[in-house]
Design a protein around this motif. Structure first.
Motif, PDB file in Angstrom:
ATOM      1  N   ALA A 272       0.826  -1.209   0.000  1.00 29.49           N
ATOM      2  CA  ALA A 272       0.000   0.000   0.000  1.00 29.49           C
ATOM      3  C   ALA A 272       0.861   1.260   0.000  1.00 29.49           C
ATOM      4  O   ALA A 272       0.533   2.257  -0.657  1.00 29.49           O
ATOM      5  CB  ALA A 272      -0.931  -0.001   1.210  1.00 29.49           C
ATOM      6  N   ASP A 273       1.978   1.212   0.716  1.00 33.82           N
ATOM      7  CA  ASP A 273       2.885   2.363   0.760  1.00 33.82           C
ATOM      8  C   ASP A 273       3.523   2.618  -0.600  1.00 33.82           C
ATOM      9  O   ASP A 273       3.725   3.782  -0.986  1.00 33.82           O
ATOM     10  CB  ASP A 273       3.968   2.136   1.812  1.00 33.82           C
ATOM     11  N   ILE A 274       3.849   1.550  -1.331  1.00 30.73           N
ATOM     12  CA  ILE A 274       4.410   1.704  -2.679  1.00 30.73           C
ATOM     13  C   ILE A 274       3.394   2.388  -3.583  1.00 30.73           C
ATOM     14  O   ILE A 274       3.708   3.350  -4.306  1.00 30.73           O
ATOM     15  CB  ILE A 274       4.805   0.340  -3.275  1.00 30.73           C
ATOM     16  N   THR A 275       2.149   1.894  -3.558  1.00 31.23           N
ATOM     17  CA  THR A 275       1.106   2.486  -4.391  1.00 31.23           C
ATOM     18  C   THR A 275       0.882   3.953  -4.021  1.00 31.23           C
ATOM     19  O   THR A 275       0.750   4.813  -4.900  1.00 31.23           O
ATOM     20  CB  THR A 275      -0.215   1.708  -4.251  1.00 31.23           C
ATOM     21  N   GLY A 276       0.850   4.233  -2.722  1.00 30.14           N
ATOM     22  CA  GLY A 276       0.675   5.609  -2.272  1.00 30.14           C
ATOM     23  C   GLY A 276       1.808   6.509  -2.714  1.00 30.14           C
ATOM     24  O   GLY A 276       1.581   7.667  -3.126  1.00 30.14           O
ATOM     25  N   TRP A 277       3.012   5.997  -2.662  1.00 32.39           N
ATOM     26  CA  TRP A 277       4.195   6.759  -3.098  1.00 32.39           C
ATOM     27  C   TRP A 277       4.113   7.073  -4.591  1.00 32.39           C
ATOM     28  O   TRP A 277       4.400   8.203  -5.022  1.00 32.39           O
ATOM     29  CB  TRP A 277       5.441   5.942  -2.762  1.00 32.39           C
ATOM     30  N   LEU A 278       3.698   6.092  -5.393  1.00 29.79           N
ATOM     31  CA  LEU A 278       3.547   6.312  -6.830  1.00 29.79           C
ATOM     32  C   LEU A 278       2.450   7.339  -7.111  1.00 29.79           C
ATOM     33  O   LEU A 278       2.619   8.231  -7.949  1.00 29.79           O
ATOM     34  CB  LEU A 278       3.211   4.993  -7.528  1.00 29.79           C
ATOM     35  N   ALA A 279       1.321   7.201  -6.391  1.00 31.45           N
ATOM     36  CA  ALA A 279       0.204   8.127  -6.595  1.00 31.45           C
ATOM     37  C   ALA A 279       0.606   9.555  -6.238  1.00 31.45           C
ATOM     38  O   ALA A 279       0.280  10.509  -6.961  1.00 31.45           O
ATOM     39  CB  ALA A 279      -0.991   7.680  -5.753  1.00 31.45           C
ATOM     40  N   GLU A 280       1.316   9.717  -5.118  1.00 36.59           N
ATOM     41  CA  GLU A 280       1.753  11.044  -4.698  1.00 36.59           C
ATOM     42  C   GLU A 280       2.714  11.653  -5.712  1.00 36.59           C
ATOM     43  O   GLU A 280       2.656  12.850  -6.012  1.00 36.59           O
ATOM     44  CB  GLU A 280       2.423  10.961  -3.325  1.00 36.59           C
TER      45      GLU A 280
END
Length: 340
Positions: A272-280
């Motif tokens: 989830a943190d990876i996806t959030g980092w990409l989205a940000e």
């Protein structure tokens, strides 16, 4: 009886204490389980990796420790599955495209054009019992334990000229991977493949007129905004790729139920943190306001991309009975979403 000098008594006491501490450390070390975790990402995700290591250590009271390795550090990314199977690493973080020649469903679960068009849709698809069962069985046959999924982010079109429809692309040469190229060729859109490192030169010299490679952050990092300004959301595949977590069977089976639960929770948060980092990262480029001009392909054209992708889906379906079953589930999902 000869007395022992005070300074020597101090030295002996210190030595005795050191031996005791060493003995205690040895016992503690023996009780500590260490896992080698290998991702395909580089040092750019180091803060996320640190959080992952710290979470596992804290939640296990220090009994479980993670040693992390970046892409290519111990093994090449396309060897992650084999390394996990052999025990060279304990947990692999990659995606199915790396090992599609070894696992029949690899390409499908990595992401086929038209497969899903939102994070929620992709999560719901992979969380469904039939899909989870197929992936679990496929990776069990491959000699590893399937632990779950992670999700990438934007994967769209960057061009030098604005795009209002698929017809606009019939006179332009677009960089695309093989599966995406097959879809575009259905609309008589010319394609060519170039590696990421050649996109800037290709775009600036006119070898290509556009590229389907990633999201705003990837295009900005490659400085492609210096050669092309028009970013078009295709709604063809979002997230543009999925990620897969695998474990060595012997190592995983040797973990206690408590440690397995800690790892599963920590891996889910890491993903989830990876996806959030990409989205940000992608949103940060949008928020700048002057990097790209954003547009969205008309809904009807986006739906036609899914229709055109059926030839690619059926190629994958013909590889095995399990692939055919997974494609049937993908078709059913696309119909439920109104894309077929």
């Amino acid at each position: 009886m000869t007395s022992i000098p005070f300074t020597r008594r101090l030295a002996m006491a210190a030595m005795t204490g050191a031996l005791a501490l060493t003995s205690m450390a040895t016992v503690a070390s023996a009780d500590t389980t260490r896992l080698r975790f290998h991702t395909f990402y580089g040092t750019e995700i180091d803060p996320i990796l640190k959080k992952f290591r710290d979470t596992v250590k804290e939640n296990s009271g220090g009994d479980l420790r993670i040693q992390t390795f970046h892409g290519g550090e111990l093994v090449a990314s396309d060897q992650l599955l084999e390394a996990a199977k052999k025990g060279s690493i304990d947990i692999a973080h990659g995606h199915g495209g790396y090992w599609s020649g070894q696992v029949d469903i690899g390409n499908i679960e990595a992401g086929l054009p038209g497969g899903w068009t939102s994070l929620d849709e992709a999560r719901a698809f992979f969380d469904s019992e039939p899909v989870d069962a197929l992936l679990t069985a496929a990776y069990d046959e491959a000699g590893v334990v399937y632990l779950g999924k992670g999700y990438g982010h934007d994967y769209d079109l960057l061009t030098k000229e604005p795009v209002t429809s698929l017809d606009d692309l019939k006179t332009r040469k677009i960089r695309a991977t093989s599966n995406v190229a097959k879809v575009l060729e259905y609309f008589e859109i010319p394609t060519v493949y170039l590696p990421a490192g050649e996109l800037y030169i290709g775009m600036s010299t006119g070898v290509i007129d556009g590229a389907i490679y990633g999201g705003p952050i990837e295009y900005e990092q490659l400085k492609l905004n210096e050669t092309a300004k028009h970013y078009t959301r295709l709604n063809m595949l979002m997230p543009g790729w999925t990620e897969t977590f695998l474990a060595n069977k012997e190592k995983w089976d040797g973990l206690s139920d408590e440690h397995k639960a800690i790892m599963e929770e920590a891996i889910a948060q890491f993903a989830a943190d990876i996806t959030g980092w990409l989205a940000e990262g992608n949103q940060s480029v949008v928020d700048k306001g002057d990097v790209f001009e954003f547009a969205v392909l008309p809904d009807e054209d986006s739906k036609q991309l899914t229709v055109a992708a059926q030839a690619v889906w059926q190629e994958e379906a013909e590889r095995s009975a399990r692939n055919a079953e997974l494609i049937d589930l993908l078709v059913a999902n696309a119909k439920a979403q109104g894309r077929l």
